[in-house]
Write a protein that holds these residues in place. Structure first.
Motif, PDB file in Angstrom:
ATOM      1  N   ASP A 196       0.860  -1.193   0.151  1.00 38.72           N
ATOM      2  CA  ASP A 196      -0.308  -0.094   0.031  1.00 38.72           C
ATOM      3  C   ASP A 196       0.918   1.343   0.030  1.00 38.72           C
ATOM      4  O   ASP A 196       2.204   1.415   0.226  1.00 38.72           O
ATOM      5  N   ALA A 197       0.207   2.323  -0.312  1.00 39.03           N
ATOM      6  CA  ALA A 197       0.952   3.647  -0.376  1.00 39.03           C
ATOM      7  C   ALA A 197       1.749   4.014   0.959  1.00 39.03           C
ATOM      8  O   ALA A 197       3.024   4.578   0.869  1.00 39.03           O
ATOM      9  N   SER A 198       1.323   3.830   1.960  1.00 42.44           N
ATOM     10  CA  SER A 198       2.024   4.034   3.443  1.00 42.44           C
ATOM     11  C   SER A 198       3.249   3.343   3.285  1.00 42.44           C
ATOM     12  O   SER A 198       4.441   3.826   3.793  1.00 42.44           O
ATOM     13  N   ALA A 199       3.199   1.977   2.827  1.00 45.57           N
ATOM     14  CA  ALA A 199       4.424   1.230   2.822  1.00 45.57           C
ATOM     15  C   ALA A 199       5.489   1.535   1.906  1.00 45.57           C
ATOM     16  O   ALA A 199       6.795   1.548   1.986  1.00 45.57           O
ATOM     17  N   GLU A 241       5.699   4.743   0.882  1.00 44.03           N
ATOM     18  CA  GLU A 241       6.230   6.158   1.474  1.00 44.03           C
ATOM     19  C   GLU A 241       7.323   5.735   2.722  1.00 44.03           C
ATOM     20  O   GLU A 241       8.444   6.679   2.484  1.00 44.03           O
ATOM     21  N   GLY A 242       7.063   4.700   3.332  1.00 43.52           N
ATOM     22  CA  GLY A 242       8.015   4.354   4.398  1.00 43.52           C
ATOM     23  C   GLY A 242       9.394   3.865   3.928  1.00 43.52           C
ATOM     24  O   GLY A 242      10.322   4.125   4.243  1.00 43.52           O
ATOM     25  N   ALA A 243       9.131   3.004   2.836  1.00 41.31           N
ATOM     26  CA  ALA A 243      10.382   2.627   2.069  1.00 41.31           C
ATOM     27  C   ALA A 243      11.273   3.782   1.497  1.00 41.31           C
ATOM     28  O   ALA A 243      12.311   3.831   1.555  1.00 41.31           O
ATOM     29  N   VAL A 244      10.509   4.757   0.792  1.00 41.76           N
ATOM     30  CA  VAL A 244      11.204   6.179   0.185  1.00 41.76           C
ATOM     31  C   VAL A 244      11.915   6.642   1.220  1.00 41.76           C
ATOM     32  O   VAL A 244      13.134   7.016   1.251  1.00 41.76           O
ATOM     33  N   GLN A 245      11.072   6.675   2.395  1.00 42.88           N
ATOM     34  CA  GLN A 245      11.928   7.652   3.524  1.00 42.88           C
ATOM     35  C   GLN A 245      13.133   6.907   4.046  1.00 42.88           C
ATOM     36  O   GLN A 245      14.136   7.421   4.474  1.00 42.88           O
TER      37      GLN A 245
END
Length: 123
Positions: free
Chosen positions: A82-85, A87-91
């Motif tokens: 999902d999108a939050s995962a 974004e977490g990976a990108v961060q």
């Protein structure tokens, strides 16, 4: 008598150039930055300048991998998480990119010192 000077970006774990035991501390720190298998290669372990060069290449390869992961993350990961995962990976990769940038500077400074460069104190 000249004093040992460590420039900005110098790793805190490594004694300044020309301080007693500085090459040993540099070698131990460089080995800690590399894959554990490097410790088994005497040609690398017993030659600090060679070890520094190997470490530069290892850190740069890690940095290249992070850049590739960042460039692919938003296109590939949404297919499986999902999108939050995403974004977490990108961060996480952005954090790792910054860490590796600092590590590359530190390894480069240690390599320069092992090759004979000495740093002057700045006022």
């Amino acid at each position: 008598m000249s004093s040992s000077v460590a420039p900005p970006g110098w790793p805190v774990e490594v004694r300044p150039p020309d301080a007693p035991g500085w090459v040993g501390s540099a070698t131990a720190w460089l080995l800690d930055q590399c894959p554990p298998e490097y410790r088994g290669h005497r040609a690398v372990r017993d030659q600090p300048v060679v070890l520094a060069r190997f470490t530069v290449h290892h850190v740069e390869a890690s940095r290249d991998a992070v850049h590739r992961a960042l460039s692919e993350a938003r296109a590939d990961l949404p297919k499986v998480v999902d999108a939050s995962a995403v974004e977490g990976a990108v961060q996480t990769w952005l954090h790792e990119e910054a860490r590796l940038q600092g590590l590359r500077r530190a390894v480069g400074l240690v390599e320069e010192a092992l090759r004979g460069r000495r740093f002057a104190a700045r006022l």
